[in-house]
Design a protein around this motif. Structure first.
Motif, PDB file in Angstrom:
ATOM      1  N   UNK A 248      -5.059  16.658   0.826  1.00 53.97           N
ATOM      2  CA  UNK A 248      -5.780  15.555   0.207  1.00 53.97           C
ATOM      3  C   UNK A 248      -4.924  14.305   0.302  1.00 53.97           C
ATOM      4  N   UNK A 249      -5.547  13.217   0.714  1.00 50.42           N
ATOM      5  CA  UNK A 249      -4.863  11.940   0.911  1.00 50.42           C
ATOM      6  C   UNK A 249      -5.462  10.904  -0.021  1.00 50.42           C
ATOM      7  N   UNK A 250      -4.589  10.242  -0.782  1.00 53.89           N
ATOM      8  CA  UNK A 250      -5.005   9.134  -1.638  1.00 53.89           C
ATOM      9  C   UNK A 250      -4.285   7.903  -1.145  1.00 53.89           C
ATOM     10  N   UNK A 251      -5.044   6.816  -0.922  1.00 52.99           N
ATOM     11  CA  UNK A 251      -4.470   5.539  -0.482  1.00 52.99           C
ATOM     12  C   UNK A 251      -4.644   4.543  -1.619  1.00 52.99           C
ATOM     13  N   UNK A 252      -3.531   3.981  -2.090  1.00 54.72           N
ATOM     14  CA  UNK A 252      -3.563   3.013  -3.187  1.00 54.72           C
ATOM     15  C   UNK A 252      -3.116   1.657  -2.659  1.00 54.72           C
ATOM     16  N   UNK A 253      -4.014   0.697  -2.747  1.00 56.58           N
ATOM     17  CA  UNK A 253      -3.715  -0.663  -2.300  1.00 56.58           C
ATOM     18  C   UNK A 253      -3.172  -1.464  -3.463  1.00 56.58           C
TER      19      UNK A 253
ATOM     20  N   UNK B 168       7.188   8.138   7.418  1.00 56.20           N
ATOM     21  CA  UNK B 168       6.937   6.763   6.987  1.00 56.20           C
ATOM     22  C   UNK B 168       8.191   5.953   7.266  1.00 56.20           C
ATOM     23  N   UNK B 169       8.034   4.893   8.018  1.00 60.54           N
ATOM     24  CA  UNK B 169       9.151   3.992   8.340  1.00 60.54           C
ATOM     25  C   UNK B 169      10.361   4.739   8.890  1.00 60.54           C
TER      26      UNK B 169
ATOM     27  N   UNK C 268       4.570   7.827  -0.305  1.00 61.38           N
ATOM     28  CA  UNK C 268       5.324   7.036   0.662  1.00 61.38           C
ATOM     29  C   UNK C 268       4.662   5.696   0.942  1.00 61.38           C
ATOM     30  N   UNK C 269       5.469   4.725   1.383  1.00 55.95           N
ATOM     31  CA  UNK C 269       4.911   3.420   1.737  1.00 55.95           C
ATOM     32  C   UNK C 269       3.974   3.557   2.934  1.00 55.95           C
ATOM     33  N   UNK C 270       2.837   2.880   2.843  1.00 62.42           N
ATOM     34  CA  UNK C 270       1.877   2.893   3.940  1.00 62.42           C
ATOM     35  C   UNK C 270       1.680   1.489   4.501  1.00 62.42           C
ATOM     36  N   UNK C 271       2.570   0.560   4.120  1.00 68.88           N
ATOM     37  CA  UNK C 271       2.511  -0.788   4.703  1.00 68.88           C
ATOM     38  C   UNK C 271       3.471  -0.879   5.893  1.00 68.88           C
ATOM     39  N   UNK C 272       3.825   0.294   6.422  1.00 63.85           N
ATOM     40  CA  UNK C 272       4.640   0.450   7.629  1.00 63.85           C
ATOM     41  C   UNK C 272       3.949   1.521   8.480  1.00 63.85           C
TER      42      UNK C 272
ATOM     43  N   UNK D 119       0.835  -1.200   0.000  1.00 63.59           N
ATOM     44  CA  UNK D 119       0.000   0.000   0.000  1.00 63.59           C
ATOM     45  C   UNK D 119       0.871   1.252   0.000  1.00 63.59           C
ATOM     46  N   UNK D 120       0.479   2.235  -0.813  1.00 64.55           N
ATOM     47  CA  UNK D 120       1.161   3.529  -0.867  1.00 64.55           C
ATOM     48  C   UNK D 120       0.154   4.631  -0.602  1.00 64.55           C
ATOM     49  N   UNK D 121       0.610   5.713   0.006  1.00 59.01           N
ATOM     50  CA  UNK D 121      -0.225   6.886   0.197  1.00 59.01           C
ATOM     51  C   UNK D 121       0.409   8.065  -0.525  1.00 59.01           C
ATOM     52  N   UNK D 122      -0.448   8.991  -0.943  1.00 58.76           N
ATOM     53  CA  UNK D 122      -0.040  10.237  -1.588  1.00 58.76           C
ATOM     54  C   UNK D 122      -0.752  11.341  -0.818  1.00 58.76           C
ATOM     55  N   UNK D 123       0.005  12.221  -0.193  1.00 65.30           N
ATOM     56  CA  UNK D 123      -0.603  13.326   0.547  1.00 65.30           C
ATOM     57  C   UNK D 123      -0.168  14.639  -0.072  1.00 65.30           C
ATOM     58  N   UNK D 124      -1.150  15.473  -0.448  1.00 63.59           N
ATOM     59  CA  UNK D 124      -0.889  16.797  -1.002  1.00 63.59           C
ATOM     60  C   UNK D 124      -1.279  17.837   0.039  1.00 63.59           C
ATOM     61  N   UNK D 125      -0.313  18.648   0.456  1.00 63.42           N
ATOM     62  CA  UNK D 125      -0.547  19.691   1.451  1.00 63.42           C
ATOM     63  C   UNK D 125      -1.147  20.923   0.785  1.00 63.42           C
ATOM     64  N   UNK D 126      -2.142  21.498   1.400  1.00 58.93           N
ATOM     65  CA  UNK D 126      -2.749  22.724   0.891  1.00 58.93           C
ATOM     66  C   UNK D 126      -2.207  23.951   1.614  1.00 58.93           C
ATOM     67  N   UNK D 127      -1.340  23.715   2.607  1.00 62.74           N
ATOM     68  CA  UNK D 127      -0.715  24.810   3.360  1.00 62.74           C
ATOM     69  C   UNK D 127       0.644  24.341   3.857  1.00 62.74           C
ATOM     70  N   UNK D 128       1.505  25.278   4.211  1.00 62.00           N
ATOM     71  CA  UNK D 128       2.783  24.938   4.825  1.00 62.00           C
ATOM     72  C   UNK D 128       2.531  24.341   6.212  1.00 62.00           C
TER      73      UNK D 128
END
Length: 188
Positions: free
Chosen positions: A182-187, A148-149, A163-167, A133-142
């Motif tokens: 915004x967070x996207x989780x890809x399995x 991760x790991x 980043x890896x989300x299996x840790x 599993x991987x996650x993608x997080x896009x920040x809308x602010x500083x």
């Protein structure tokens, strides 16, 4: 009019009891541990979208029925619309993190996406998801720090961390203001 977060735990408990299922029976049918089910029903744990999906499948109910939004989706030809007031929302146990579930229930276990809001000093901590599993997080602010790991990065507005989300992993607000992303989780 104030918006209320769907009370997923009590709704699951109600559905389970209506079917005369024990925690152990629902655990076996859903693949969700008995202790996790108990915590969810008591409102002590906020389940991931994938866990909620597993429970709805085991209980043979629609996700929208679980959150009380059965009339929230309207079809316009091939376009599905969910109103803002019926967009499911989950909160961290300490209340510092809020996630609006933007993805379709049909994609649970494949991909999920969320709008994330974190209070100053808040941290969204996650245990490992399934292998690959991987996650993608896009920040809308500083002011966002992704870990991760054991590796950490600080994001500026508009930057995306993948980043890896299996840790063990986390998203933290290290600024003095509320941050969103915004967070996207890809399995796999």
């Amino acid at each position: 009019m104030s918006k209320k977060t769907p009370r997923i735990g009590p709704a699951i408990q109600k559905q389970r009891k209506q079917r005369k299922l024990t925690l152990e029976q629902l655990s076996l049918q859903s693949g969700v541990s008995k202790s996790m089910l108990s915590q969810i029903e008591r409102g002590e744990a906020n389940p991931t979208f994938a866990v909620v999906w597993s429970l709805t499948q085991a209980l043979e109910i629609e996700f929208s029925d679980l959150i009380g939004a059965s009339a929230s989706t309207t079809a316009h030809d091939q376009i599905e619309v969910t109103s803002a007031s019926h967009t499911p929302e989950i909160r961290s146990a300490d209340g510092s993190c809020r996630l609006k579930i933007l993805s379709s229930p049909r994609l649970a276990g494949q991909s999920e996406w969320y709008q994330v809001e974190i209070e100053p000093g808040g941290r969204l901590e996650s245990e490992p998801h399934t292998l690959g599993t991987f996650e993608h997080f896009t920040a809308m602010a500083d002011g966002v720090e992704v870990t991760s790991a054991g590796s950490s990065v600080r994001l500026k507005a508009g930057e995306t961390a993948r980043y890896p989300a299996d840790v063990n992993h986390s998203i933290a607000n290290i600024s003095g203001a509320v941050v969103q992303g915004f967070l996207v989780v890809l399995y796999k």
